[in-house]
Design a protein around this motif. Structure first.
Motif, short mmCIF file in Angstrom:
data_model
loop_
_atom_site.label_atom_id
_atom_site.label_comp_id
_atom_site.label_asym_id
_atom_site.label_seq_id
_atom_site.Cartn_x
_atom_site.Cartn_y
_atom_site.Cartn_z
N GLN A 1 -5.26 26.74 -2.08
CA GLN A 1 -4.59 25.47 -2.38
C GLN A 1 -5.48 24.30 -2.05
O GLN A 1 -6.24 24.31 -1.09
CB GLN A 1 -3.32 25.36 -1.55
CG GLN A 1 -2.33 26.44 -1.86
CD GLN A 1 -1.07 26.27 -1.04
OE1 GLN A 1 -1.06 25.49 -0.10
NE2 GLN A 1 -0.03 26.98 -1.40
N TYR B 1 -3.35 24.42 -7.13
CA TYR B 1 -3.80 25.80 -6.92
C TYR B 1 -5.05 26.06 -7.74
O TYR B 1 -5.26 25.44 -8.78
CB TYR B 1 -2.70 26.77 -7.34
CG TYR B 1 -1.45 26.60 -6.53
CD1 TYR B 1 -1.23 27.41 -5.43
CD2 TYR B 1 -0.54 25.61 -6.84
CE1 TYR B 1 -0.09 27.24 -4.66
CE2 TYR B 1 0.60 25.43 -6.08
CZ TYR B 1 0.82 26.25 -4.99
OH TYR B 1 1.93 26.08 -4.22
N PRO C 1 0.82 -1.21 0.00
CA PRO C 1 0.00 0.00 0.00
C PRO C 1 0.85 1.27 0.00
O PRO C 1 1.96 1.27 0.50
CB PRO C 1 -0.77 -0.11 1.31
CG PRO C 1 0.06 -0.99 2.17
CD PRO C 1 0.75 -1.94 1.27
N VAL C 2 0.27 2.33 -0.53
CA VAL C 2 1.03 3.57 -0.61
C VAL C 2 0.07 4.75 -0.52
O VAL C 2 -1.08 4.67 -0.95
CB VAL C 2 1.84 3.62 -1.92
CG1 VAL C 2 0.94 3.63 -3.13
CG2 VAL C 2 2.77 4.82 -1.97
N THR C 3 0.55 5.84 0.08
CA THR C 3 -0.24 7.06 0.16
C THR C 3 0.63 8.20 -0.36
O THR C 3 1.78 8.32 0.04
CB THR C 3 -0.64 7.37 1.61
OG1 THR C 3 -1.32 6.22 2.12
CG2 THR C 3 -1.57 8.56 1.68
N GLY D 1 -4.73 30.97 -8.10
CA GLY D 1 -3.47 30.57 -7.49
C GLY D 1 -3.40 30.85 -6.01
O GLY D 1 -2.44 30.50 -5.34
N LYS D 2 -4.44 31.49 -5.45
CA LYS D 2 -4.35 31.80 -4.03
C LYS D 2 -4.70 30.59 -3.18
O LYS D 2 -3.96 30.21 -2.28
CB LYS D 2 -5.29 32.95 -3.68
CG LYS D 2 -5.32 33.28 -2.20
CD LYS D 2 -5.79 34.69 -1.93
CE LYS D 2 -5.75 35.02 -0.46
NZ LYS D 2 -6.78 34.29 0.31
N THR E 1 -0.14 19.08 -3.99
CA THR E 1 -0.90 20.31 -3.78
C THR E 1 -1.19 20.99 -5.11
O THR E 1 -0.33 21.06 -5.98
CB THR E 1 -0.10 21.28 -2.88
OG1 THR E 1 0.33 20.56 -1.75
CG2 THR E 1 -0.96 22.45 -2.45
#
Ligand SMILES: Nc1ncnc2c1ncn2[C@@H]1O[C@H](COP(=O)(O)OP(=O)(O)OP(=O)(O)O)[C@@H](O)[C@H]1O
Ligand SMILES: [Mg+2]
Lengths: 470, 562
Positions: free
Chosen positions: B450, B406, B398-400, B447-448, B404
């Motif tokens: 996230q 914008y 398993p992987v997480t 872009g402000k 991020t």
């Protein structure tokens, strides 16, 4: 928080084997089935410890403000930088400097972000500070040299490169910039030595991970080699050996291979080694890897070679101006589907007509071109043939072309023919167009000249913009 | 302890195994054999037959017999058998039912839990289809296991002490798989998997059949193409020929009465040399190279670092294949496992790990990877269909992982998170596996704000996607269960005319079908075509189900379209 070694329950600095043993032992207890959370934590630590650190050069201890807020800002800076938002990354760095002063890590980030944002002058300032403050850290000296170079201070840069190189600094990007700088400062031999040191620092085992560096090194060598007598053949041989041994990994480096290939061909030409067997072997390897692109590359290389010859030819005092601009106009039409109604066709007509009128005054030009500008001569074969056809044939050609030309001249400007031979200009009103064709020559608005701004609004000259696409 | 059976549901053959005293034991079928041909047929009394019996009637009744259904898993292609059309899932489930029955007899107990193996390079839809087939056969599918991993497990269980890098090369009937594993301390760790799920012995058969038909046409001017009986015989002869050429230099294909010319029987008599056969399949074999490169690359390994190349799958018996691997990797391949049984044995071992028969502290264990890249659609400045990668292919599960993002335009307050699987940088070429929307993003300049998107993928094929608005901590998420089949099984509706309601809707269906016929293949009408086709299907289904209300509504919809 535990560090990676602690997670695996081993001592700091344990070797690869120990890391591996610890990992495989731990995941028996914390298997993906039994404890997926813990498994992932162990796995992540294992990956971090065993990953090949390509940016090892940056991993040095730096003074870091200890405030948690500073930590979170640094994290944010890194994220912004990775997301490609250099502007905000830089803003955040500067904000952080406002709070915490010019801590080492912040200055370093500032330099990096400035460089990425294209603020080369400011980047120089940052690295000057760092290099002065931490004279033992070669990283900063190396960065400073690169920053000088990027700023365009080549003389200063070369001195800095030499100093840091002398101290043993061998970061790949540093070496590549150094060698380029050598090219500009006219010491190609030194540049080659630098690239050779990069080449030899990469052993068989790390070759695959350092493919990019290697390709850059060979591109650099191929560029510099013609300037050092007798060097090209040696470089070509080495390059061939490298490509042969790395075939399997090359597929992903299409762009770099392209530029390597074109560089090699150009350099081979420059030293008169186009028939070199290593060069042919290199060609074959690249064609094998990219059967489709191969031909395109060959075409691109031929074009480049032609361009270079045409540039030299433009400087050649023995050649007539008429020949120069004619060839320039004809070159625009190479390997394009020329629209019989388009600007390129008009300019082609223009050149041909002038040439036909003037013939055989240009015979001397053709002789020189045949002797000294092989590629140009090759490419414009049909043109020479046309000029050398019989007098009667030339006359007929002129007649035919003149009609076409007259039509097109209502639409385009920039032709030389009527200027040079005013008596050939027909009374436009008197020309009878057949009605159907006439319809296609409605002129809307102003004629667009070759050097006018393109009507599409790109701000480029027409000849560099839509005229090409058209 | 509850028995869990391991099944290798192959393109051409199917095998099953169970774990007994810590060792895999092959399960014997009703014919007293280990290997069951993956063939299903309807006999002349209308009964379903599976395996050897079905294979036996391939020649006599090709129209009532289906083979190689695995190649179509995950597609909506239909396979005609007798009067009805069957989905690949239905056919596979009949084979699995057959396995369940013979295993029950062989083991003296009903088995209803299974580990089923699939090619590593099967995508999620193909895996889901396999689970569906298992369920239809009455199995609880405990795990879908990758075939090369299974083969490696069957090797690993008797080589627990080894420390080695193993490349499994599995060329079977329909698929090619290549997987690189590391064996260390009794743990088998898959480093990378790749393959081509449309490449196998079946393709060699087709090449050879084509060649033979071509030669026959050259010689006699008769095309066999349209004659399904002749083609079935020719195909069988080609398979035989291919297999013989694995051990001998040439083989004579002799089919006495394959066609007729002016009432006189014409025979096919053609001698095929090994060299000729190799020429026919050369291009196909070449296609195995790229996946090999991919696994080496993804596991950061050079060919010289391999300790062993394990051959699995019937097609690796072809000498040319063995030679090609040896040449390409610079290493002689090994025959350390049984190419026909290894996968089923490995599936049984995995079954033993799951039900606890294999001790997790002492016995063999394994970790696997996800074979396809997972990501979301984003705007990257140039295109709106850029695949932003969140979990790269070939990472251990398993992987997480998180990423991020914008906001893309001023005042954006919501975002669609579209989840894709595939290797292209453009999502258009990848496969969409889920989507959700997150709203409530505070309005602001582009872009402000996230958005953090986290993917978490586990070995049971469960992908959890969570999007979080960082400034408000608001979350939205979706769970995509690759084992939970969302596919609606298509039922056969060809018998709608017999249903009671049929009379009322006959006209509208006739008109709709006429419309479909007229617009078939027209590009502009493609969307309407598909919609109408679906509506007609739904209507027939409603007629069969006797659902008058539904049928009426559908009729209205159809009328509005034609
Ligand atoms: N001696 C042989 N020479 C060449 N090919 C053979 C030989 N024996 C079997 N084959 C081929 O091997 C294939 C079957 O292999 P196998 O049983 O491993 O495949 P499968 O597991 O059914 O398919 P897959 O794994 O692709 O779903 C068939 O195409 C068959 O013709
Ligand atoms: Mg198989």
């Amino acid at each position: 928080m535990k560090n990676d070694y602690q997670i695996l329950g081993i001592e700091e600095g344990a070797d690869e084997k120990e890391i591996k043993r610890a990992y495989f032992k731990l995941i028996r207890t914390y298997s993906p089935e039994k404890d997926p959370e813990r498994f992932q934590e162990i796995r992540a630590a294992y990956e971090r410890l065993t990953e090949v650190k390509e940016d090892d050069w940056y991993r040095i201890e730096m003074e870091t403000p200890t405030e948690p807020f500073a930590q979170s800002m640094l994290q944010q800076i890194a994220e912004l930088r990775e997301a490609g938002d250099y502007r905000r990354a830089l803003q955040t760095v500067e904000e952080a400097i406002g709070y915490f002063g010019e801590a080492e890590v912040l200055l370093f980030e500032q330099g990096r972000c400035c460089k990425l944002e294209g603020k080369t002058g400011k980047a120089v300032k940052c690295y000057e500070k760092l290099a002065a403050r931490y004279p033992d850290k070669l990283l900063y000296k190396g960065y400073l040299a690169k920053a000088y170079y990027e700023r365009g201070y080549e003389k200063k840069a070369l001195a800095a490169f030499r100093e840091v190189y002398g101290l043993g600094w061998r970061e790949p990007d540093f070496l590549i910039c150094y060698s380029q700088c050598c090219g500009y400062r006219d010491c190609p031999e030194e540049g080659l030595t630098v690239l050779e040191s990069l080449e030899s620092s990469i052993d068989e085992k790390s070759k695959k991970k350092r493919m990019m560096d290697l390709l850059q090194a060979y591109i650099g060598m191929a560029t510099l080699s013609p300037r050092v007598p007798g060097k090209f053949a040696e470089v070509a041989g080495r390059c061939r050996k490298f490509l042969e041994g790395s075939r399997r990994y090359l597929k992903e480096y299409e762009f770099e291979l392209q530029s390597l290939f074109v560089t090699i061909l150009m350099s081979a030409d420059a030293v008169g080694e186009s028939k070199n067997k290593d060069v042919s072997a290199i060609k074959k390897i690249i064609f094998d890897i990219y059967p489709e692109v191969g031909e395109m590359l060959q075409g691109a290389a031929d074009m480049l070679r032609l361009q270079v010859e045409l540039e030299d030819l433009a400087e050649d005092g023995r050649i007539s101006d008429l020949m120069k601009w004619s060839l320039e106009a004809l070159a625009e039409t190479i390997e394009k589907d020329i629209d019989k109604d388009g600007y390129e066709y008009f300019m082609e007509m223009d050149a041909l007509l002038c040439q036909l009128e003037e013939w055989p005054k240009q015979k001397g030009d053709v002789e020189i071109i045949r002797e000294e500008y092989g590629e140009v001569y090759e490419v414009f074969r049909d043109f020479w043939r046309l000029l050398q056809s019989g007098a009667e044939q030339r006359r007929m050609m002129k007649e035919e072309m003149r009609i076409e030309y007259a039509k097109l001249s209502r639409k385009y400007e920039g032709g030389h023919y009527y200027e040079m031979f005013p008596d050939k200009q027909p009374d436009l009103e008197a020309v009878k167009w057949d009605s159907q064709e006439n319809g296609t020559f409605v002129r809307d608005g102003k004629k667009v000249g070759r050097n006018d701004p393109c009507p599409c609004g790109s701000g480029k000259k027409y000849k560099n913009c839509c005229m090409r696409k058209g | 302890m509850d028995t869990v059976i391991g099944i290798d549901l192959g393109t051409s053959t199917t095998e099953a195994a169970v774990l007994r005293d810590g060792k895999p034991v092959m399960v014997i079928n009703f014919d007293g054999k280990v290997t069951t041909p993956s063939v299903v047929g309807m006999d002349d009394t209308g009964n379903m037959v599976v395996g050897e019996k079905a294979e036996g009637q391939l020649l006599l009744a090709p129209d009532r017999t289906v083979k190689e259904a695995k190649r179509l898993m995950g597609t909506d292609r239909k396979l005609p058998m007798g009067t009805r059309q069957y989905s690949p899932v239905e056919i596979s489930s009949m084979i699995l039912t057959y396995v369940r029955n013979y295993a029950g007899k062989f083991l003296g107990e009903d088995v209803d839990r299974a580990v089923i193996s699939v090619p590593a390079y099967f995508d999620e839809i193909q895996r889901q289809a396999t689970v569906e087939a298992g369920k239809k056969a009455g199995f609880t599918v405990e795990r879908i296991l990758n075939e090369p991993t299974a083969a490696a497990l069957s090797y690993g269980i008797s080589h627990m002490e080894e420390e080695s890098n193993i490349l499994v090369y599995d060329l079977g009937g329909g698929t090619f798989d290549v997987t690189l594993l590391e064996m260390f301390g009794g743990v088998l760790e898959v480093r990378a998997s790749s393959g081509d799920n449309r490449l196998g012995g079946k393709d060699f058969d087709e090449k050879l059949t084509e060649y033979l038909a071509g030669r026959f046409k050259e010689k006699h001017g008769i095309s066999l193409e349209g004659d399904i009986y002749a083609m079935a015989r020719l195909h069988q002869a080609a398979v035989e020929c291919k297999k013989m050429l694995s051990t001998q230099e040439e083989y004579r294909v002799l089919l006495p009465v394959i066609a007729e010319k002016e009432g006189v029987p014409v025979e096919l008599d053609e001698t095929v040399t090994r060299e000729c056969f190799e020429g026919l399949i050369e291009e196909l074999i070449e296609r195995t190279h790229e996946p090999i490169d991919v696994v080496l690359e993804d596991s950061n390994m050079a060919a010289e670092e391999l300790d062993m190349v394990l051959l699995v799958g019937g097609s690796t018996r072809i000498p040319f294949v063995q030679r090609d691997i040896a040449d390409y990797l610079g290493k002689e391949p090994s025959f350390a496992v049984d190419p026909d049984y290894a996968v089923a044995q490995g599936a049984a071992i995995q079954a033993g790990i799951i039900n606890g028969m294999i001790d997790s502290e002492e016995g063999i264990m394994m970790t696997d990877v996800n074979p396809y890249t997972l990501g979301i659609r984003t705007l990257n400045g140039y295109t709106a269909d850029y695949m932003s990668v969140i979990i790269p292919r070939n990472v251990t599960i398993p992987v997480t992982k998180k990423q991020t993002y914008y906001t893309s335009w001023d005042g954006q307050t919501a975002a669609d998170i579209e989840v894709y699987q595939g290797e292209s940088r453009s999502v258009e070429n990848n496969h969409r596996i889920g989507m959700f929307n997150i709203s409530g993003i505070p309005s602001g300049p582009a872009g402000k704000e996230q958005l953090e998107v986290a993917f978490s993928y586990n070995q049971n094929g469960m992908l959890n996607v969570t999007a979080t608005i960082l400034s408000t901590k608001e979350e939205a998420s979706i769970a995509i269960d690759m084992m939970q089949t969302g596919m609606e099984e298509r039922v056969d509706v060809s018998g709608w005319k017999e249903a009671g309601l049929a009379e009322d809707y006959r006209t509208v269906i006739r008109r709709a079908e006429k419309w479909l016929k007229k617009h078939e293949g027209e590009e502009e009408a493609e969307e309407d075509y598909r919609e109408l086709e679906e509506l007609v299907y739904q209507l027939k289904r409603a007629i069969i189900d006797g659902d008058d209300l539904e049928a009426e509504e559908l009729e209205e919809d159809i009328r509005s379209m034609i």
